[in-house]
Design a protein around this motif. Sequence first.
Motif, PDB file in Angstrom:
ATOM      1  N   VAL A  72      44.802  37.526  41.986  1.00  0.00           N
ATOM      2  CA  VAL A  72      44.743  36.271  42.460  1.00  0.00           C
ATOM      3  C   VAL A  72      45.353  36.214  43.900  1.00  0.00           C
ATOM      4  O   VAL A  72      44.888  35.669  44.694  1.00  0.00           O
ATOM      5  N   ASP A  73      46.537  37.026  44.462  1.00  0.00           N
ATOM      6  CA  ASP A  73      46.945  36.887  45.750  1.00  0.00           C
ATOM      7  C   ASP A  73      45.853  37.679  46.519  1.00  0.00           C
ATOM      8  O   ASP A  73      45.611  36.974  47.784  1.00  0.00           O
ATOM      9  N   TYR A  74      44.954  38.515  45.946  1.00  0.00           N
ATOM     10  CA  TYR A  74      43.937  39.274  46.914  1.00  0.00           C
ATOM     11  C   TYR A  74      42.970  38.275  47.288  1.00  0.00           C
ATOM     12  O   TYR A  74      42.401  38.334  48.154  1.00  0.00           O
ATOM     13  N   LEU A  75      42.783  37.249  46.442  1.00  0.00           N
ATOM     14  CA  LEU A  75      41.497  36.456  46.386  1.00  0.00           C
ATOM     15  C   LEU A  75      41.994  35.202  47.169  1.00  0.00           C
ATOM     16  O   LEU A  75      41.236  34.165  47.473  1.00  0.00           O
ATOM     17  N   GLU A  76      43.131  34.719  47.144  1.00  0.00           N
ATOM     18  CA  GLU A  76      43.793  33.526  47.738  1.00  0.00           C
ATOM     19  C   GLU A  76      43.236  33.255  49.056  1.00  0.00           C
ATOM     20  O   GLU A  76      43.322  34.280  49.891  1.00  0.00           O
ATOM     21  N   ASP A  77      42.880  31.882  49.070  1.00  0.00           N
ATOM     22  CA  ASP A  77      42.387  31.429  50.437  1.00  0.00           C
ATOM     23  C   ASP A  77      41.030  32.010  50.835  1.00  0.00           C
ATOM     24  O   ASP A  77      40.612  31.832  52.058  1.00  0.00           O
ATOM     25  N   SER A  78      40.707  32.865  49.861  1.00  0.00           N
ATOM     26  CA  SER A  78      39.047  33.415  50.431  1.00  0.00           C
ATOM     27  C   SER A  78      37.859  32.276  50.291  1.00  0.00           C
ATOM     28  O   SER A  78      38.011  31.538  49.268  1.00  0.00           O
ATOM     29  N   GLN A  79      36.992  32.570  51.096  1.00  0.00           N
ATOM     30  CA  GLN A  79      35.867  31.612  51.111  1.00  0.00           C
ATOM     31  C   GLN A  79      34.669  32.548  50.581  1.00  0.00           C
ATOM     32  O   GLN A  79      33.690  31.878  49.962  1.00  0.00           O
ATOM     33  N   ILE A  80      34.574  33.920  50.739  1.00  0.00           N
ATOM     34  CA  ILE A  80      33.607  34.670  50.727  1.00  0.00           C
ATOM     35  C   ILE A  80      34.038  35.925  49.992  1.00  0.00           C
ATOM     36  O   ILE A  80      35.203  36.746  50.437  1.00  0.00           O
ATOM     37  N   LEU A  81      33.390  36.533  48.795  1.00  0.00           N
ATOM     38  CA  LEU A  81      33.630  37.903  48.299  1.00  0.00           C
ATOM     39  C   LEU A  81      32.454  38.502  48.428  1.00  0.00           C
ATOM     40  O   LEU A  81      31.556  38.015  48.114  1.00  0.00           O
ATOM     41  N   THR A  82      32.654  39.755  49.176  1.00  0.00           N
ATOM     42  CA  THR A  82      31.489  40.808  49.020  1.00  0.00           C
ATOM     43  C   THR A  82      31.743  42.134  48.210  1.00  0.00           C
ATOM     44  O   THR A  82      32.607  42.315  48.321  1.00  0.00           O
ATOM     45  N   VAL A  83      30.555  42.233  47.738  1.00  0.00           N
ATOM     46  CA  VAL A  83      30.711  43.499  47.033  1.00  0.00           C
ATOM     47  C   VAL A  83      29.352  44.627  47.543  1.00  0.00           C
ATOM     48  O   VAL A  83      28.362  44.154  47.625  1.00  0.00           O
ATOM     49  N   THR A  84      29.585  46.038  47.729  1.00  0.00           N
ATOM     50  CA  THR A  84      28.841  46.793  47.989  1.00  0.00           C
ATOM     51  C   THR A  84      28.872  48.053  47.492  1.00  0.00           C
ATOM     52  O   THR A  84      29.691  48.236  46.686  1.00  0.00           O
ATOM     53  N   GLY A  85      27.760  48.307  47.115  1.00  0.00           N
ATOM     54  CA  GLY A  85      27.536  49.605  45.994  1.00  0.00           C
ATOM     55  C   GLY A  85      26.530  50.456  46.202  1.00  0.00           C
ATOM     56  O   GLY A  85      25.669  50.227  47.371  1.00  0.00           O
ATOM     57  N   GLU A  86      26.083  51.077  45.318  1.00  0.00           N
ATOM     58  CA  GLU A  86      24.989  52.218  45.517  1.00  0.00           C
ATOM     59  C   GLU A  86      23.496  51.340  45.572  1.00  0.00           C
ATOM     60  O   GLU A  86      23.173  50.746  44.676  1.00  0.00           O
ATOM     61  N   GLY A  87      23.216  51.007  46.914  1.00  0.00           N
ATOM     62  CA  GLY A  87      21.830  50.416  47.116  1.00  0.00           C
ATOM     63  C   GLY A  87      21.864  48.780  47.017  1.00  0.00           C
ATOM     64  O   GLY A  87      20.878  48.471  46.986  1.00  0.00           O
ATOM     65  N   PHE A  88      23.060  48.209  47.085  1.00  0.00           N
ATOM     66  CA  PHE A  88      23.303  46.852  47.089  1.00  0.00           C
ATOM     67  C   PHE A  88      24.283  46.451  47.872  1.00  0.00           C
ATOM     68  O   PHE A  88      25.363  46.819  48.102  1.00  0.00           O
ATOM     69  N   GLN A  89      24.180  45.181  48.485  1.00  0.00           N
ATOM     70  CA  GLN A  89      25.360  44.514  48.893  1.00  0.00           C
ATOM     71  C   GLN A  89      25.108  42.799  48.802  1.00  0.00           C
ATOM     72  O   GLN A  89      23.799  42.415  48.898  1.00  0.00           O
ATOM     73  N   GLN A  90      26.200  42.242  48.225  1.00  0.00           N
ATOM     74  CA  GLN A  90      25.955  40.908  47.782  1.00  0.00           C
ATOM     75  C   GLN A  90      27.420  40.183  48.145  1.00  0.00           C
ATOM     76  O   GLN A  90      28.439  40.584  48.020  1.00  0.00           O
ATOM     77  N   SER A  91      27.116  38.943  48.822  1.00  0.00           N
ATOM     78  CA  SER A  91      28.245  38.112  49.249  1.00  0.00           C
ATOM     79  C   SER A  91      28.184  36.994  48.312  1.00  0.00           C
ATOM     80  O   SER A  91      27.086  36.329  48.151  1.00  0.00           O
ATOM     81  N   PHE A  92      29.354  36.718  47.792  1.00  0.00           N
ATOM     82  CA  PHE A  92      29.317  35.300  46.786  1.00  0.00           C
ATOM     83  C   PHE A  92      30.276  34.442  47.552  1.00  0.00           C
ATOM     84  O   PHE A  92      31.285  34.600  48.213  1.00  0.00           O
ATOM     85  N   SER A  93      29.752  33.315  47.459  1.00  0.00           N
ATOM     86  CA  SER A  93      30.608  32.102  48.258  1.00  0.00           C
ATOM     87  C   SER A  93      31.543  31.745  46.941  1.00  0.00           C
ATOM     88  O   SER A  93      31.365  31.406  45.951  1.00  0.00           O
ATOM     89  N   ILE A  94      33.021  31.674  47.286  1.00  0.00           N
ATOM     90  CA  ILE A  94      33.978  31.437  46.408  1.00  0.00           C
ATOM     91  C   ILE A  94      34.888  30.355  46.763  1.00  0.00           C
ATOM     92  O   ILE A  94      36.161  30.348  46.690  1.00  0.00           O
ATOM     93  N   ALA A  95      34.088  29.444  47.651  1.00  0.00           N
ATOM     94  CA  ALA A  95      35.026  28.303  47.909  1.00  0.00           C
ATOM     95  C   ALA A  95      35.661  27.667  46.544  1.00  0.00           C
ATOM     96  O   ALA A  95      35.341  27.500  45.753  1.00  0.00           O
ATOM     97  N   SER A  96      36.884  27.185  46.887  1.00  0.00           N
ATOM     98  CA  SER A  96      37.500  26.583  46.005  1.00  0.00           C
ATOM     99  C   SER A  96      38.285  27.441  44.788  1.00  0.00           C
ATOM    100  O   SER A  96      38.427  27.023  43.597  1.00  0.00           O
ATOM    101  N   ALA A  97      38.223  28.709  45.174  1.00  0.00           N
ATOM    102  CA  ALA A  97      38.619  29.654  44.232  1.00  0.00           C
ATOM    103  C   ALA A  97      39.939  29.700  43.970  1.00  0.00           C
ATOM    104  O   ALA A  97      40.525  29.742  42.868  1.00  0.00           O
ATOM    105  N   ASN A  98      40.858  29.047  44.883  1.00  0.00           N
ATOM    106  CA  ASN A  98      42.463  28.933  44.623  1.00  0.00           C
ATOM    107  C   ASN A  98      42.507  27.695  43.504  1.00  0.00           C
ATOM    108  O   ASN A  98      43.194  28.151  42.609  1.00  0.00           O
TER     109      ASN A  98
END
Length: 168
Positions: free
Chosen positions: A125-151
């Motif tokens: 939860v601390d890692y995600l705190e105040d974040s608006q975007i979470l991005t994941v990258t892996g073998e052959g892909f990258q995706q950004s997720f809008s996580i507004a209001s995650a707090n």
Amino acid sequence: MQRYSVSAALVAASLLCATSASAEMIEGSAFYAGLWKGLGVRDAERNLVMCQVSLSGVQGERIDFSLWSNNRFAILMAPVGVQFQGGQQYDVSIWTNVETAIAVPAVAMGETILIVEFTDIDWAVDYLEDSQILTVTGEGFQQSFSIASANQALAGAKSCLEAYAAPG
């Protein structure tokens, strides 16, 4: 309220993949936190409670945060246009607009969902705190997720867990 019940049932489908067949939605646990939908699930067989918040994006991407009564935190991701091999482990990196990248193992749940787990809810939860975007990258892909209001969503999930988790 009926519209929410249908949505909650759809959200629960991904939950039940990660829990045993004895898992059931907790009556009265459904909530909204901004655009996030949340609910609780009880797995009586394993004596666990899980509270999850879910958000679907405009391009069809989906992200869920699951908090478990045994202090596990899971991120379920359904990137757009990416197919996985169920059960296979993938090395991915995740980062937010306010935190640096971390390398983590992920496991595919079926062909469309990738799950990353952490063994400390407060740290995640601390890692995600105040974040608006979470991005994941892996073998052959990258995706950004809008996580507004995650707090707000994570606070709701933590409250759900506190309300429904069995003591001790």
